[in-house]
Design an enzyme around this catalytic site. Structure first.
Site, PDB file in Angstrom:
ATOM      1  N   ARG A  85       2.304   8.790   8.513  1.00  0.00           N
ATOM      2  CA  ARG A  85       2.140  10.187   8.075  1.00  0.00           C
ATOM      3  C   ARG A  85       1.038  10.902   8.862  1.00  0.00           C
ATOM      4  NH1 ARG A  85       4.928   9.656   3.433  1.00  0.00           N
ATOM      5  NH2 ARG A  85       5.383  11.515   2.224  1.00  0.00           N
ATOM      6  N   HIS A 140      12.660   5.564  12.965  1.00  0.00           N
ATOM      7  CA  HIS A 140      12.529   5.788  11.523  1.00  0.00           C
ATOM      8  C   HIS A 140      13.405   6.977  11.126  1.00  0.00           C
ATOM      9  CE1 HIS A 140      10.506   6.760   7.715  1.00  0.00           C
ATOM     10  NE2 HIS A 140       9.908   5.580   7.776  1.00  0.00           N
ATOM     11  N   GLU A 191      -2.305   5.215   2.610  1.00  0.00           N
ATOM     12  CA  GLU A 191      -2.181   3.786   2.285  1.00  0.00           C
ATOM     13  C   GLU A 191      -3.506   3.128   1.903  1.00  0.00           C
ATOM     14  OE1 GLU A 191      -0.735   5.259   4.898  1.00  0.00           O
ATOM     15  OE2 GLU A 191       1.414   4.959   4.531  1.00  0.00           O
ATOM     16  N   HIS A 230       5.826   5.903  12.785  1.00  0.00           N
ATOM     17  CA  HIS A 230       6.213   6.664  11.592  1.00  0.00           C
ATOM     18  C   HIS A 230       5.051   7.167  10.749  1.00  0.00           C
ATOM     19  CE1 HIS A 230       5.112   3.678   8.540  1.00  0.00           C
ATOM     20  NE2 HIS A 230       5.473   2.764   9.420  1.00  0.00           N
ATOM     21  N   GLU A 281      -0.098  -9.147  -1.104  1.00  0.00           N
ATOM     22  CA  GLU A 281      -0.759  -8.539   0.069  1.00  0.00           C
ATOM     23  C   GLU A 281      -1.982  -7.729  -0.375  1.00  0.00           C
ATOM     24  OE1 GLU A 281       1.625  -7.145   3.698  1.00  0.00           O
ATOM     25  OE2 GLU A 281       0.448  -5.367   3.212  1.00  0.00           O
ATOM     26  N   ASP A 335       0.792  -1.233   0.000  1.00  0.00           N
ATOM     27  CA  ASP A 335       0.000   0.000   0.000  1.00  0.00           C
ATOM     28  C   ASP A 335       0.820   1.277   0.000  1.00  0.00           C
ATOM     29  OD1 ASP A 335       1.127   0.055   2.490  1.00  0.00           O
ATOM     30  OD2 ASP A 335      -0.686  -0.516   3.563  1.00  0.00           O
TER      31      ASP A 335
HETATM   32  C1  UD1 Z   1       6.539   5.104   3.672  1.00  0.00           C
HETATM   33  C2  UD1 Z   1       5.157   4.664   3.167  1.00  0.00           C
HETATM   34  C3  UD1 Z   1       4.378   3.970   4.270  1.00  0.00           C
HETATM   35  C4  UD1 Z   1       5.184   2.874   4.937  1.00  0.00           C
HETATM   36  C5  UD1 Z   1       6.535   3.433   5.373  1.00  0.00           C
HETATM   37  C6  UD1 Z   1       7.387   2.325   5.935  1.00  0.00           C
HETATM   38  C7  UD1 Z   1       4.034   6.059   1.500  1.00  0.00           C
HETATM   39  C8  UD1 Z   1       3.219   7.259   1.259  1.00  0.00           C
HETATM   40  N1  UD1 Z   1       4.395   5.826   2.772  1.00  0.00           N
HETATM   41  O1  UD1 Z   1       6.294   6.112   4.621  1.00  0.00           O
HETATM   42  O2  UD1 Z   1       3.201   3.419   3.726  1.00  0.00           O
HETATM   43  O3  UD1 Z   1       4.475   2.401   6.047  1.00  0.00           O
HETATM   44  O4  UD1 Z   1       7.201   3.999   4.240  1.00  0.00           O
HETATM   45  O5  UD1 Z   1       8.463   2.793   6.673  1.00  0.00           O
HETATM   46  O6  UD1 Z   1       4.367   5.341   0.588  1.00  0.00           O
HETATM   47  N2  UD1 Z   1      13.984   8.724   4.977  1.00  0.00           N
HETATM   48  C9  UD1 Z   1      15.363   8.660   4.898  1.00  0.00           C
HETATM   49  N3  UD1 Z   1      15.933   7.436   4.612  1.00  0.00           N
HETATM   50  C10 UD1 Z   1      15.211   6.307   4.404  1.00  0.00           C
HETATM   51  C11 UD1 Z   1      13.813   6.387   4.497  1.00  0.00           C
HETATM   52  C12 UD1 Z   1      13.208   7.608   4.773  1.00  0.00           C
HETATM   53  O7  UD1 Z   1      16.057   9.641   5.084  1.00  0.00           O
HETATM   54  O8  UD1 Z   1      15.796   5.245   4.156  1.00  0.00           O
HETATM   55  C13 UD1 Z   1      13.337  10.024   5.289  1.00  0.00           C
HETATM   56  C14 UD1 Z   1      13.367  10.993   4.094  1.00  0.00           C
HETATM   57  O9  UD1 Z   1      13.611  12.272   4.583  1.00  0.00           O
HETATM   58  C15 UD1 Z   1      11.939  10.921   3.555  1.00  0.00           C
HETATM   59  C16 UD1 Z   1      11.142  10.673   4.825  1.00  0.00           C
HETATM   60  O10 UD1 Z   1      11.967   9.820   5.627  1.00  0.00           O
HETATM   61  O11 UD1 Z   1      11.588  12.118   2.898  1.00  0.00           O
HETATM   62  C17 UD1 Z   1       9.792  10.022   4.634  1.00  0.00           C
HETATM   63  O12 UD1 Z   1       9.868   8.869   3.784  1.00  0.00           O
HETATM   64  P1  UD1 Z   1       8.583   8.437   2.907  1.00  0.00           P
HETATM   65  O13 UD1 Z   1       8.899   7.187   2.164  1.00  0.00           O
HETATM   66  O14 UD1 Z   1       8.087   9.596   2.132  1.00  0.00           O
HETATM   67  O15 UD1 Z   1       7.480   8.167   4.016  1.00  0.00           O
HETATM   68  P2  UD1 Z   1       7.420   7.075   5.159  1.00  0.00           P
HETATM   69  O16 UD1 Z   1       6.808   7.723   6.347  1.00  0.00           O
HETATM   70  O17 UD1 Z   1       8.710   6.390   5.297  1.00  0.00           O
HETATM   71  N1  UDP Z   2      11.709  -3.320  11.021  1.00  0.00           N
HETATM   72  C1  UDP Z   2      13.097  -3.394  10.848  1.00  0.00           C
HETATM   73  N2  UDP Z   2      13.901  -2.566  11.582  1.00  0.00           N
HETATM   74  C2  UDP Z   2      13.411  -1.663  12.456  1.00  0.00           C
HETATM   75  C3  UDP Z   2      11.987  -1.575  12.603  1.00  0.00           C
HETATM   76  C4  UDP Z   2      11.169  -2.402  11.875  1.00  0.00           C
HETATM   77  O1  UDP Z   2      13.574  -4.215  10.075  1.00  0.00           O
HETATM   78  O2  UDP Z   2      14.183  -0.950  13.098  1.00  0.00           O
HETATM   79  C5  UDP Z   2      10.833  -4.199  10.211  1.00  0.00           C
HETATM   80  C6  UDP Z   2       9.732  -4.943  10.922  1.00  0.00           C
HETATM   81  O3  UDP Z   2      10.165  -6.210  11.374  1.00  0.00           O
HETATM   82  C7  UDP Z   2       8.673  -5.077   9.824  1.00  0.00           C
HETATM   83  C8  UDP Z   2       8.881  -3.848   8.970  1.00  0.00           C
HETATM   84  O4  UDP Z   2      10.172  -3.338   9.298  1.00  0.00           O
HETATM   85  O5  UDP Z   2       8.932  -6.206   9.014  1.00  0.00           O
HETATM   86  C9  UDP Z   2       7.826  -2.809   9.218  1.00  0.00           C
HETATM   87  O6  UDP Z   2       8.167  -1.649   8.508  1.00  0.00           O
HETATM   88  P1  UDP Z   2       7.582  -0.223   8.830  1.00  0.00           P
HETATM   89  O7  UDP Z   2       7.084  -0.192  10.227  1.00  0.00           O
HETATM   90  O8  UDP Z   2       8.635   0.762   8.418  1.00  0.00           O
HETATM   91  O9  UDP Z   2       6.401  -0.083   7.775  1.00  0.00           O
HETATM   92  P2  UDP Z   2       4.892  -0.571   7.739  1.00  0.00           P
HETATM   93  O10 UDP Z   2       4.866  -2.040   7.973  1.00  0.00           O
HETATM   94  O11 UDP Z   2       4.140   0.224   8.749  1.00  0.00           O
HETATM   95  O12 UDP Z   2       4.439  -0.213   6.353  1.00  0.00           O
END
Ligand code: UD1
Ligand code: UDP
Length: 367
Positions: free
Chosen positions: A208, A239, A133, A206, A119, A97
């Site tokens: 949004r 995160h 999502e 984390h 999924e 999602d």
């Molecule tokens: C995204 C997904 C969410 C998922 C989450 C898992 C969307 C809209 N959101 O949200 O569904 O649950 O990932 O974690 O698709 N950043 C870094 N390094 C990284 C990752 C993130 O610096 O490796 C920072 C960046 O500044 C980025 C911000 O985190 O702009 C947000 O990342 P983004 O993928 O936009 O949203 P998530 O909250 O991670």
């Molecule tokens: N996870 C990880 N390292 C961490 C925190 C979570 O590998 O420090 C794993 C966790 O086991 C799960 C996945 O990340 O498999 C969940 O990801 P996240 O919470 O970022 O996204 P969501 O599932 O909410 O989309």
């Protein structure tokens, strides 16, 4: 020989798609496997690719600080066009999602390549929770050809929307596949040694829609409860989103029984879960993993698309209000009967062989 292209971009997609990549690659006579990452996440994606030893064939490298949904959608959609046209896959597989999943499914649909949704069928029916999502997963299901539903409940959700029965398959969740090998009895880590004299609380957050005030409320509630209970220690692998980090440091710094650490590699995180007393999170994937490990989870959200874990007794929705989290977290720590009732292991999300099933289905259906 069938050419399968898997597209993913964030940590949770990678954790659930890498087992599938390895499954397809282990069957080179049947499948030609192409891996395209969007790089919606960077460090957190690369961590997972490293652990599974998956080397992408293409990387769109879209991540930028403060990226908006517009940025991700546009960059993934236009970036994928050239790659899908070049690779000419028989099927594009996307997961779950995220905005990567949505834009990748749309790109494949525009090029009239069948989409397989791994999924599929999770629903809250509230487009703003989780946001965006719930929209993403519904939209992916609109353009999908194959539906790999993790559970009977998700299959039923798809049938309720008149998706064709013959293209829905209940496979279990590929996220559970990794759990078969990651949790080890003799696992050690310095942070776990630090917490070994206490009840370990594991925290992640984390979403949004929780950025800003809801997240501040969550952290304040956690701190209040833990300050009153000296036999608890918390580890919070945070995160990388700077907005999450800012809120966490503002509310939690200066409390020495709570450690904020960098994101853990997935093998470490699974072992931390296995050693924890309970988990507080707004994550989706953790809600699926925790029932297998029998670890109680307080879900800091108002809705969940994972009702199976609630029915199994492992998950409890506690919302994002400070007093509600304070009350439920305190109760779970103080009431042994309550704790006991939430800590039984069960497998609502499958037996760990979802990838094998999905590959078998595609092998026969694409023939
Ligand atoms: C995204 C997904 C969410 C998922 C989450 C898992 C969307 C809209 N959101 O949200 O569904 O649950 O990932 O974690 O698709 N950043 C870094 N390094 C990284 C990752 C993130 O610096 O490796 C920072 C960046 O500044 C980025 C911000 O985190 O702009 C947000 O990342 P983004 O993928 O936009 O949203 P998530 O909250 O991670
Ligand atoms: N996870 C990880 N390292 C961490 C925190 C979570 O590998 O420090 C794993 C966790 O086991 C799960 C996945 O990340 O498999 C969940 O990801 P996240 O919470 O970022 O996204 P969501 O599932 O909410 O989309």
């Amino acid at each position: 020989m069938k050419r399968i292209m898997l597209v993913f971009g964030t940590r949770p997609e990678a954790i659930k798609m890498c087992p599938l990549v390895l499954e397809f690659k282990s069957r080179p006579d049947e499948f030609d496997t192409v891996v395209c990452v969007t790089g919606q996440h960077r460090e957190m994606l690369d961590q997972v690719l490293r652990v599974f030893g998956v080397k992408p064939d293409h990387d769109l490298r879209v991540m930028k600080p403060g990226q908006t949904l517009f940025d991700i959608t546009c960059d993934v959609l236009s970036g994928l066009r050239k790659i899908v046209e070049y690779e000419e896959p028989d099927c594009v597989l996307v997961h779950g999602d995220t905005t990567t999943s949505f834009a990748a499914a749309l790109a494949a649909f525009y090029l009239q390549i069948p989409v397989g949704h791994v999924e599929a069928g999770l629903r809250t029916r509230n487009l703003y929770s989780p946001w965006p999502e719930e929209f993403n997963r519904q939209a992916v299901d609109v353009v999908s050809h194959w539906y790999f539903a993790p559970t009977e409940t998700s299959r039923q959700n798809l049938l309720d929307e008149a998706k064709p029965d013959g293209r829905i398959f209940v496979t279990g969740n590929t996220g559970i596949d990794a759990l078969r090998t990651t949790v080890q009895d003799d696992y050690r880590h310095p942070e776990l040694d630090w917490a070994s004299d206490s009840r370990l609380i594991l925290i992640t957050a984390h979403r949004r829609e929780n950025l800003g005030e809801p997240m501040h409320r969550m952290f304040r509630a956690i701190r209040r409860v833990m300050e009153e209970r000296p036999d608890t220690k918390a580890i919070y692998p945070i995160h990388m989103n700077p907005q999450v980090r800012e809120a966490a440091h503002e509310e939690l710094d200066g409390f020495d029984r709570l450690r904020i650490i960098d994101p853990l590699e997935v093998v470490d995180f699974h072992n931390f879960m296995a050693r924890s007393h309970l988990i507080l999170t707004d994550s989706g994937g953790i809600q699926e993993e925790a029932p297998s490990l029998g670890k109680p989870v307080l879900v800091m959200r108002d809705t969940t698309e994972r009702p199976e874990g609630v029915q199994a007794g492992t998950l409890r929705l506690v919302g994002t209000e400070e007093d509600a989290i304070y009350r439920e977290f305190s109760r779970l720590l103080d009431d042994p009967a309550e704790y006991e009732s939430m800590s039984h292991a069960s497998n609502p999300y499958g037996d760990g062989y979802a990838s094998d099933r999905i590959a078998n289905i595609l092998a026969s259906k694409l023939d």
